[in-house]
Design an enzyme around this catalytic site. Structure first.
Site, PDB file in Angstrom:
ATOM      1  N   LYS A 172    -126.953 -17.420  70.864  1.00 36.17           N
ATOM      2  CA  LYS A 172    -127.711 -17.202  72.102  1.00 36.17           C
ATOM      3  C   LYS A 172    -127.767 -15.708  72.377  1.00 36.17           C
ATOM      4  O   LYS A 172    -126.836 -15.115  72.894  1.00 36.17           O
ATOM      5  CB  LYS A 172    -127.094 -17.925  73.303  1.00 36.17           C
ATOM      6  CG  LYS A 172    -128.140 -18.152  74.394  1.00 36.17           C
ATOM      7  CD  LYS A 172    -127.839 -17.704  75.766  1.00 36.17           C
ATOM      8  CE  LYS A 172    -127.416 -16.418  76.212  1.00 36.17           C
ATOM      9  NZ  LYS A 172    -128.489 -15.592  76.856  1.00 36.17           N
ATOM     10  N   GLU A 247    -115.668  -9.217  74.168  1.00 41.37           N
ATOM     11  CA  GLU A 247    -115.651  -7.749  74.252  1.00 41.37           C
ATOM     12  C   GLU A 247    -116.465  -7.386  75.484  1.00 41.37           C
ATOM     13  O   GLU A 247    -117.652  -7.668  75.557  1.00 41.37           O
ATOM     14  CB  GLU A 247    -116.231  -7.128  72.987  1.00 41.37           C
ATOM     15  CG  GLU A 247    -115.856  -5.656  72.820  1.00 41.37           C
ATOM     16  CD  GLU A 247    -117.017  -4.721  73.116  1.00 41.37           C
ATOM     17  OE1 GLU A 247    -117.157  -4.314  74.293  1.00 41.37           O
ATOM     18  OE2 GLU A 247    -117.772  -4.414  72.186  1.00 41.37           O
ATOM     19  N   GLU A 382    -117.811   0.769  84.977  1.00 40.53           N
ATOM     20  CA  GLU A 382    -118.681   1.039  83.834  1.00 40.53           C
ATOM     21  C   GLU A 382    -120.127   1.110  84.315  1.00 40.53           C
ATOM     22  O   GLU A 382    -120.694   0.117  84.767  1.00 40.53           O
ATOM     23  CB  GLU A 382    -118.538  -0.057  82.779  1.00 40.53           C
ATOM     24  CG  GLU A 382    -119.360   0.210  81.529  1.00 40.53           C
ATOM     25  CD  GLU A 382    -119.268  -0.907  80.506  1.00 40.53           C
ATOM     26  OE1 GLU A 382    -119.282  -0.608  79.309  1.00 40.53           O
ATOM     27  OE2 GLU A 382    -119.194  -2.077  80.915  1.00 40.53           O
TER      28      GLU A 382
END
Length: 488
Positions: A172, A247, A382
């Site tokens: 996906k 991750e 981030e």
């Protein structure tokens, strides 16, 4: 052509949904693709489960490796087409896209060679009549969920070791950048992947990702993307006790000591963060500079940042492309506003470009902030865009403390001519990859992943293969006899 691949057939799926893939350079429609629904996800998982119950896991490992090697050759054959598509899809420069295809080719070649190189191990029991060995077996049906910034590269990190280990997969990709994932599945089909071994479903997280992750027949989920989505995947996977590898990005320090090679450190300060417009999980978005060179170094980084040429990724004169979407650019603008509100000093950028040629695209100027401190949102979170913040340190201990002062721990770098210091700092940084006098290179042979909130597990290297394997201990008593434990 239909764009879902389920049980060896390209199909439009049962959902009868479609979506336009947008070129972030000018908002033109590159292609319209099919979106899956829950029924399509279920069909893809069922196909993968059936294939796993068939011949694929028992296929000799060398033959699985040969399949990956054929894919590598097809990637070489179609390199220019794939790179062109990746640039249209993501906005990155064609130079970057070509490098991505080369890197993907290297990953497939690496796992092609690795496929039959790890037969397990014999365990010495100290008993002459006992044979004991540990063998590695595939996990089963694996859901591979990939991000929008490196759609082809991140897929290769997952699908190559998964197939090398004998698993079947349901892929996906991000709904924003699915086009090279479609192409890679076409190459896997051309290379001879058996029916049901590789399946592709397109769509967003709620309609496709969520039912895929929660499906009871999925044994492993590998995800690369944002922290909040990763946390949701971990929670959902816990319900059926799936294996999980995630991750989740980074907030990566790039530490420059006064004795570093100045020109190289300056050059890589820009490359570390402004490559692919900062849309890189390992981007060196936190520049940490020793106080004695700080002012001059920051001024020069700012001067060079202002000269970066934005443009169409297909234009060889362009040095950086657009953000991937309007929504992502708005997110970047909110971080810039927050930094200014919290007292950061704007040195370069901080606005959309004025060039009339760039007005249709999702462009934002490379941005540099100085006088930053640890309480700022732009330092803690981030940003995933072309924002470089600067922090100042006085000595080695402070540099290490700043480098580790983050919830993330994906990557970082240290610049110095003192090799003793370089290795002390590299050893002390709590990050999964640390570069010394360099930034960004990775090797298929070396593990990639992070500490803390940067994720769980590793990709690439031998560990990247082990993520897709179960370990089984087989204990063989070659001379059985009654133990007479009980008197009956």
């Amino acid at each position: 052509m239909p764009t879902l691949f389920i049980d060896g057939t390209w199909t439009s799926g049962q959902a009868a949904r479609h979506d336009d893939v947008i070129n972030p350079y000018d908002q033109s429609v590159v292609r319209t693709v099919d979106w899956a629904g829950e029924a399509d996800v279920a069909a893809a998982v069922a196909a993968a489960k059936s294939a796993f119950a068939g011949d694929w896991p028992g296929t000799p490992a060398g033959e699985r490796g040969e399949l990956l090697a054929r894919v590598a050759e097809l990637l070489v054959r179609d390199k220019e087409e794939i790179a062109h598509t990746e640039t249209l899809d993501t906005g990155k420069t064609l130079v970057e896209s070509r490098i991505d295809v080369d890197d993907v080719t290297a990953v497939f070649r690496y796992y092609a060679a690795m496929a039959d190189q790890d037969p397990g191990r014999v365990v010495d029991t100290g008993i002459a009549t006992v044979l004991s060995r540990v063998v590695y077996e595939p996990v089963g049906v694996c859901a591979l969920i990939t991000p929008w910034n490196y759609p082809l590269l991140q897929l290769s990190w997952k699908v190559a070791p998964a197939l090398a280990a004998g698993n079947t997969v349901v892929i996906k990709p991000s709904e924003v950048t699915p086009l090279t994932s479609i192409k890679l599945v076409q190459l896997l089909e051309e290379a001879g992947a058996p029916r049901g071994v590789v399946n592709l479903v397109l769509g967003d997280g709620p309609s496709v990702g969520a039912p895929l992750v929660s499906h009871p027949d999925v044994e492993l989920v590998s995800f690369t993307g944002g922290l909040s989505t990763g946390q949701s995947i971990i929670r959902a996977s816990a319900e059926t006790v799936k294996k999980v590898a995630v991750e989740l990005g980074g907030k990566n320090p790039n530490i420059v000591f006064a004795d570093a090679d100045r020109e190289s450190a300056l050059d890589f300060a820009l490359t570390a963060v402004f490559l692919h417009s900062g849309q890189v999980c390992s981007a060196g978005a936190r520049l940490i500079v020793q106080d004695s060179i700080h002012d001059d170094f920051v001024a020069e980084v700012g001067r060079r940042a202002e000269r970066i040429r934005l443009g169409n990724g297909l234009d060889p004169e362009s040095e950086s492309g657009p953000m991937v979407s309007a929504a992502h650019r708005s997110k970047i603008e909110s971080y810039v506003a927050s930094a200014q509100e919290q007292g950061a000093r704007l040195v370069a950028g901080g606005h959309r470009p004025d060039d009339p040629e760039l007005q249709k695209g999702f462009f934002y100027r490379p941005t540099l902030f100085a006088d930053c401190h640890r309480e700022m949102k732009v330092i803690r979170e981030e940003t995933f865009g072309p924002i470089l913040t600067v922090e100042k340190f006085s000595d080695e201990a402070e540099a290490i403390a700043l480098g580790n002062d983050t919830d993330f721990g994906l990557a970082g770098a240290v610049w110095t001519s003192d090799m003793g210091r370089a290795h002390r700092v590299a050893g002390a940084l709590r990050h999964g990859t640390v570069w010394i006098n360099d930034y960004h290179p990775y090797l298929p042979q070396a593990e990639w992943g992070g500490f803390g909130k940067s994720g769980i597990g590793r990709e690439l290297g031998p560990s990247g293969l082990e993520e897709y394997q179960e370990k089984k201990h087989i204990y063989h008593n070659t001379s059985p006899a009654p133990a007479h434990w009980f008197s009956g």
